[in-house]
Design an enzyme around this catalytic site. Structure first.
Site, short mmCIF file in Angstrom:
data_model
loop_
_atom_site.label_atom_id
_atom_site.label_comp_id
_atom_site.label_asym_id
_atom_site.label_seq_id
_atom_site.Cartn_x
_atom_site.Cartn_y
_atom_site.Cartn_z
N ASN A 132 0.54 -1.89 0.02
CA ASN A 132 0.06 0.07 -0.33
C ASN A 132 0.77 1.52 -0.27
O ASN A 132 0.86 2.22 1.38
CB ASN A 132 -0.95 0.48 1.53
CG ASN A 132 -2.16 -1.05 0.92
OD1 ASN A 132 -2.03 -1.07 -0.10
ND2 ASN A 132 -2.44 -1.72 2.39
N SER A 156 -7.81 2.90 -3.04
CA SER A 156 -9.05 3.72 -2.26
C SER A 156 -7.45 4.91 -2.15
O SER A 156 -7.26 6.16 -2.16
CB SER A 156 -8.63 3.11 -0.87
OG SER A 156 -7.38 2.82 -0.15
N SER A 240 -6.21 -9.80 3.56
CA SER A 240 -5.36 -8.46 4.06
C SER A 240 -3.84 -8.38 2.88
O SER A 240 -3.87 -9.11 2.58
CB SER A 240 -5.03 -8.35 6.06
OG SER A 240 -2.92 -9.01 5.11
N THR A 241 -3.75 -6.76 2.59
CA THR A 241 -2.99 -7.39 1.37
C THR A 241 -1.28 -8.42 1.65
O THR A 241 -0.83 -8.62 1.33
CB THR A 241 -2.34 -5.82 1.66
OG1 THR A 241 -3.43 -5.04 1.16
CG2 THR A 241 -1.05 -5.54 0.27
N GLY A 242 -1.46 -7.92 3.05
CA GLY A 242 -0.35 -8.51 3.72
C GLY A 242 -0.32 -10.22 4.29
O GLY A 242 1.26 -10.81 3.69
N HIS A 289 -11.67 -7.13 6.56
CA HIS A 289 -10.26 -8.41 7.34
C HIS A 289 -10.40 -8.87 8.69
O HIS A 289 -11.12 -8.90 9.72
CB HIS A 289 -8.44 -7.44 7.29
CG HIS A 289 -9.09 -7.24 6.33
ND1 HIS A 289 -8.58 -7.32 5.43
CD2 HIS A 289 -9.04 -5.81 5.83
CE1 HIS A 289 -8.79 -6.74 3.84
NE2 HIS A 289 -7.72 -5.58 4.41
O1 CDP Z 1 -5.12 -2.64 3.37
P1 CDP Z 1 -4.93 -3.32 4.33
O2 CDP Z 1 -5.87 -3.05 5.71
O3 CDP Z 1 -4.88 -4.73 4.00
O4 CDP Z 1 -2.65 -3.06 4.75
P2 CDP Z 1 -2.53 -1.72 5.62
O5 CDP Z 1 -3.74 -1.64 6.78
O6 CDP Z 1 -2.23 -0.89 4.55
O7 CDP Z 1 -0.77 -2.78 5.94
C1 CDP Z 1 -0.17 -3.75 5.65
C2 CDP Z 1 -0.41 -4.96 5.23
O8 CDP Z 1 0.27 -4.73 7.58
C3 CDP Z 1 -1.51 -5.85 6.12
O9 CDP Z 1 -2.78 -5.89 5.14
C4 CDP Z 1 -1.54 -7.00 7.31
O10 CDP Z 1 -1.54 -8.19 6.47
C5 CDP Z 1 -0.58 -5.67 7.72
N1 CDP Z 1 -0.42 -5.25 9.19
C6 CDP Z 1 -0.55 -5.85 10.36
O11 CDP Z 1 -0.23 -6.92 10.42
N2 CDP Z 1 -0.81 -5.21 11.65
C7 CDP Z 1 -1.17 -3.58 11.51
N3 CDP Z 1 -1.39 -3.01 12.44
C8 CDP Z 1 -1.93 -3.30 10.68
C9 CDP Z 1 -0.81 -3.95 9.09
#
Ligand code: CDP
Length: 315
Positions: A132, A156, A240-242, A289
């Protein structure tokens, strides 16, 4: 005492009932980690045989010819037939230079990376995957590194930060500079509204001759990945993207290291309050998620020696 700023909370007062959860996690985490080659091979071959990430994760002209029908992974009833024009935006060949890498770092955006000093360790990986379009500029570099081989972008971001790329596109293209000539991986065929804005991103990159190389997630791959993780016990509307990028890494890399994966609001060591991301405190949409459930699966893989989760500071 003066009121504490919300963005940089210091105390563990916010840790309502979290102590027990985090202590349990740490108990599972603290056993000495050792790579278990047989567990790793077994998991990798399961994943490969179900999802075929090697050949299918990214749309190419070879795996998606003109006339094929793309089925959106977020809207099952929506399909799109590949026209010559769309086809011309696909990668000509598989965009990875080699099939496997020795070490990959997958960098999540969790606030656990704040002041972690993990930058050097992350950058020492042969292949670095980020999620992201995270900020890497000065100040963050020491903690998250700078090297980027793949970066994903959620549409987004284009909408919220770059006016949906309907007006001036230069600020968007300039923001890509920190990722050099990395691949920009776009979920253009997950939801119908993603497609036009992702195509505008591709055209902007072309028009401004940015070295960034945009490519598309194959929706069929995302679909099979969701199915795979469901079979492992995960109940979530969207991965999730991660987790998607960690899965991709598990097929391509002999050693997978995860950083910035910590979906809790307090640090595992000392329980100091954390922001959700290392660069802001925007919350994750829990409606879509299931980060703690995903984390539980990743912790299981860590304990089995399949991948290594990094939860501590690096220096
Ligand atoms: O779009 P998304 O909410 O999936 O991702 P993000 O908030 O941009 O963060 C990238 C990835 O990091 C997420 O998809 C989660 O796998 C990981 N993450 C996490 O494990 N713990 C957090 N506090 C934030 C993100």
């Amino acid at each position: 005492p003066p009121p504490q700023k919300k963005s940089a909370p210091q105390s563990s007062d916010s840790c309502k009932g979290c102590r027990e959860v985090i202590e349990k996690v740490i108990e599972r985490y603290s056993q000495t980690w050792k790579k278990q080659g047989d567990n790793y091979q077994k998991f990798r071959s399961q994943l490969s045989s179900k999802c075929h990430g090697f050949d299918k994760a990214i749309i190419t002209q070879a795996n998606t010819p003109v006339g094929s029908k793309l089925v959106y992974d977020g809207e099952k009833k929506r399909t799109l037939q590949v026209t010559q024009e769309l086809f011309s935006t696909f990668a000509k060949e598989h965009p990875f230079p080699n099939k496997t890498w020795d070490t990959c770092a997958v960098v999540g955006n969790g606030g656990i990376l704040t002041n972690s000093s993990c930058g050097k360790m992350i950058d020492s990986a042969q292949f670095v995957i980020r999620c992201n379009l995270p900020p890497l500029e000065k100040g963050f570099e020491k903690h998250v590194g700078i090297k980027t081989d793949i970066v994903t972008a959620n549409p987004s971001i284009f909408i919220e930060k770059y006016g949906g790329l309907m007006g001036r596109r230069r600020p968007f293209v300039e923001s890509l500079r920190s990722y050099g000539n990395s691949l920009l991986l776009l979920p253009a065929f997950s939801y119908g509204h993603n497609t036009p804005v992702c195509l505008r991103a591709v055209y902007s990159i072309e028009d401004f001759q940015s070295p960034t190389r945009p490519v598309f997630f194959n929706p069929g791959y995302l679909q099979s990945l969701a199915h795979f993780w469901r079979s492992q016990g995960l109940r979530a509307v969207r991965l999730s993207t991660g987790l998607i990028m960690a899965s991709l890494a598990l097929e391509h890399c002999d050693n997978v290291h995860l950083y910035g994966f910590w979906p809790f609001s307090n640090h595992p060591h000392g329980l100091r309050a954390l922001t959700n991301h290392y660069y802001d405190d925007r919350q994750t949409k829990t409606k879509f998620h299931a980060m703690p459930a995903e984390f539980d699966l990743l912790l299981r893989l860590h304990s089995q020696g399949v991948l290594k989760l990094h939860l501590g500071d690096c220096e």
